[in-house]
Design a protein around this motif. Structure first.
Motif, PDB file in Angstrom:
ATOM      1  N   ALA A 229       1.403  -2.149  -7.353  1.00  0.00           N
ATOM      2  CA  ALA A 229       0.676  -2.881  -6.315  1.00  0.00           C
ATOM      3  C   ALA A 229       0.553  -4.361  -6.676  1.00  0.00           C
ATOM      4  CB  ALA A 229      -0.705  -2.264  -6.111  1.00  0.00           C
TER       5      ALA A 229
ATOM      6  N   PHE B  68       0.823  -1.212   0.000  1.00  0.00           N
ATOM      7  CA  PHE B  68       0.000   0.000   0.000  1.00  0.00           C
ATOM      8  C   PHE B  68       0.855   1.259   0.000  1.00  0.00           C
ATOM      9  CE2 PHE B  68      -1.876   3.406   2.556  1.00  0.00           C
ATOM     10  CZ  PHE B  68      -2.967   3.717   1.758  1.00  0.00           C
ATOM     11  N   VAL B  69       1.839   1.315   0.888  1.00  0.00           N
ATOM     12  CA  VAL B  69       2.625   2.535   1.056  1.00  0.00           C
ATOM     13  C   VAL B  69       3.428   2.854  -0.207  1.00  0.00           C
ATOM     14  CG1 VAL B  69       4.532   3.587   2.335  1.00  0.00           C
ATOM     15  CG2 VAL B  69       2.761   2.329   3.558  1.00  0.00           C
TER      16      VAL B  69
ATOM     17  N   GLY C 226       0.430   2.941 -10.313  1.00  0.00           N
ATOM     18  CA  GLY C 226       0.113   2.474  -8.970  1.00  0.00           C
ATOM     19  C   GLY C 226      -0.436   1.059  -8.978  1.00  0.00           C
TER      20      GLY C 226
ATOM     21  N   SER D  95       3.012   1.753  -3.424  1.00  0.00           N
ATOM     22  CA  SER D  95       2.169   2.074  -4.588  1.00  0.00           C
ATOM     23  C   SER D  95       1.514   3.443  -4.426  1.00  0.00           C
ATOM     24  CB  SER D  95       1.107   0.995  -4.798  1.00  0.00           C
ATOM     25  OG  SER D  95       0.288   0.866  -3.651  1.00  0.00           O
ATOM     26  N   PHE D  96       1.032   3.739  -3.217  1.00  0.00           N
ATOM     27  CA  PHE D  96       0.432   5.053  -2.969  1.00  0.00           C
ATOM     28  C   PHE D  96       1.470   6.160  -3.103  1.00  0.00           C
ATOM     29  CE2 PHE D  96      -0.763   8.489  -0.032  1.00  0.00           C
ATOM     30  CZ  PHE D  96      -1.989   8.842  -0.581  1.00  0.00           C
TER      31      PHE D  96
ATOM     32  N   VAL E 214       2.107   6.884  -6.776  1.00  0.00           N
ATOM     33  CA  VAL E 214       0.997   7.656  -7.345  1.00  0.00           C
ATOM     34  C   VAL E 214       1.113   9.122  -6.935  1.00  0.00           C
ATOM     35  CG1 VAL E 214      -1.503   8.005  -7.290  1.00  0.00           C
ATOM     36  CG2 VAL E 214      -0.582   5.699  -7.511  1.00  0.00           C
ATOM     37  N   LEU E 215       1.367   9.365  -5.650  1.00  0.00           N
ATOM     38  CA  LEU E 215       1.491  10.739  -5.161  1.00  0.00           C
ATOM     39  C   LEU E 215       2.672  11.446  -5.816  1.00  0.00           C
ATOM     40  CD1 LEU E 215       0.281  12.739  -3.135  1.00  0.00           C
ATOM     41  CD2 LEU E 215       1.878  11.874  -1.424  1.00  0.00           C
TER      42      LEU E 215
ATOM     43  N   GLY F 116      -2.350   6.508 -11.791  1.00  0.00           N
ATOM     44  CA  GLY F 116      -3.142   5.374 -11.321  1.00  0.00           C
ATOM     45  C   GLY F 116      -2.703   4.069 -11.952  1.00  0.00           C
TER      46      GLY F 116
END
Length: 300
Positions: free
Chosen positions: A40, A12-13, A36, A15-16, A19-20, A33
């Protein structure tokens, strides 16, 4: 359990974070996206016994395509609203209507501009929404004494917020579909979260010192504290909790305190800051003293 968190958290961390990072690097949301999802899926293969099975991945992809199809159809239905605004030149006439029908008060005219920005930006991509509201409202705002930079910030802020406000609320629509929740309830919760930030564009106009970032000076401290205090008051009124769950009349009292602080921030008189303090501080003190007593359930 702890092992599951340790195994799943990196997926999660990372991939997020990617994206950020891509969004902050001005990449399109679609590209961000997509990367990401790819990262993921790749990291999910290293989750040990928590690695998703192929049948589960297939089911997740099927559900994702279904949601995308539904949202696409909804967005296609919303699109004509924005086109009507452009074709009929309705957006260009709204500024003149505000001046004609609203009293000669800068605060009331700004509130009208806020409502128009929310309407004009609904269902449109961010760049298009900004262009429409800027063309329609920035000249009008400059006529009532708002500097150009603050005028552009003001309309852009609320044009973006149209994605959270009914009747369109595209982001709320997507979130409600993903969570399989009621649209109206999700919209209500999103408004409670975002309501504290609705005062920021007004702070830009009435406290231009806030626009000096990153060259911060001590002149920024008073308006910054004002904004933070009003946001705290609004948040407490919305969620009905400070030290304990608040009763209805207590929430209304703190809501009045927030409104008084907003009027004080918009140069309606320092008496409103005193009214905010006179309402807010005693209520917080009373809630703290009675925090051990049985309190009602917090209202939604």
């Amino acid at each position: 359990d702890r092992e599951m968190i340790v195994r799943l958290l990196p997926t999660f961390v990372i991939s997020f974070g990617v994206v950020l990072w891509l969004l902050l690097g001005y990449r399109s949301p679609a590209i961000a996206g997509l990367w990401g999802i790819i990262i993921a899926l790749g990291l999910a293969m290293f989750q040990g016994k928590y690695r998703p099975k192929w049948t589960r991945l297939y089911s997740a992809m099927e559900e994702g395509f279904y949601l995308v199809a539904i949202l696409s159809l909804l967005l296609i239905a919303v699109g004509p609203l924005g086109q009507v605004m452009l074709t009929t030149n309705l957006s260009g006439r709204l500024g003149a209507v505000l001046v004609q029908y609203l009293p000669d008060s800068q605060l009331l005219l700004l509130l009208g501009a806020m409502c128009v920005s929310l309407v004009l930006g609904m269902g449109l991509p961010t760049p298009v929404a900004y262009l429409i509201v800027a063309l329609a409202l920035v000249p009008f705002m400059q006529q009532i004494g708002v500097p150009p930079l603050q005028a552009h910030f003001f309309v852009f802020y609320f044009a973006v917020f149209s994605t959270l406000t009914p009747p369109i609320a595209v982001s709320v629509l997507a979130a409600a579909k993903l969570a399989d929740a009621s649209f109206l309830k999700t919209a209500g919760e999103s408004m409670k979260i975002a309501l504290t930030t609705f005062i920021i564009p007004f702070a830009f106009v009435f406290s231009p010192e806030l626009m000096t970032f990153p060259n911060l000076t001590w002149a920024v401290v008073p308006p910054l504290l004002e904004v933070l205090l009003i946001q705290l008051t609004v948040s407490i009124a919305c969620y009905g909790h400070v030290f304990r769950n608040l009763r209805g009349w207590e929430r209304w009292t703190i809501g009045l305190a927030a409104f008084a602080g907003f009027l004080g921030m918009t140069d309606q008189g320092n008496i409103f800051f005193l009214a905010q303090a006179a309402l807010f501080l005693p209520m917080c003190a009373y809630a703290f003293v009675t925090r051990q007593k049985k309190a009602p359930e917090a209202a939604a």
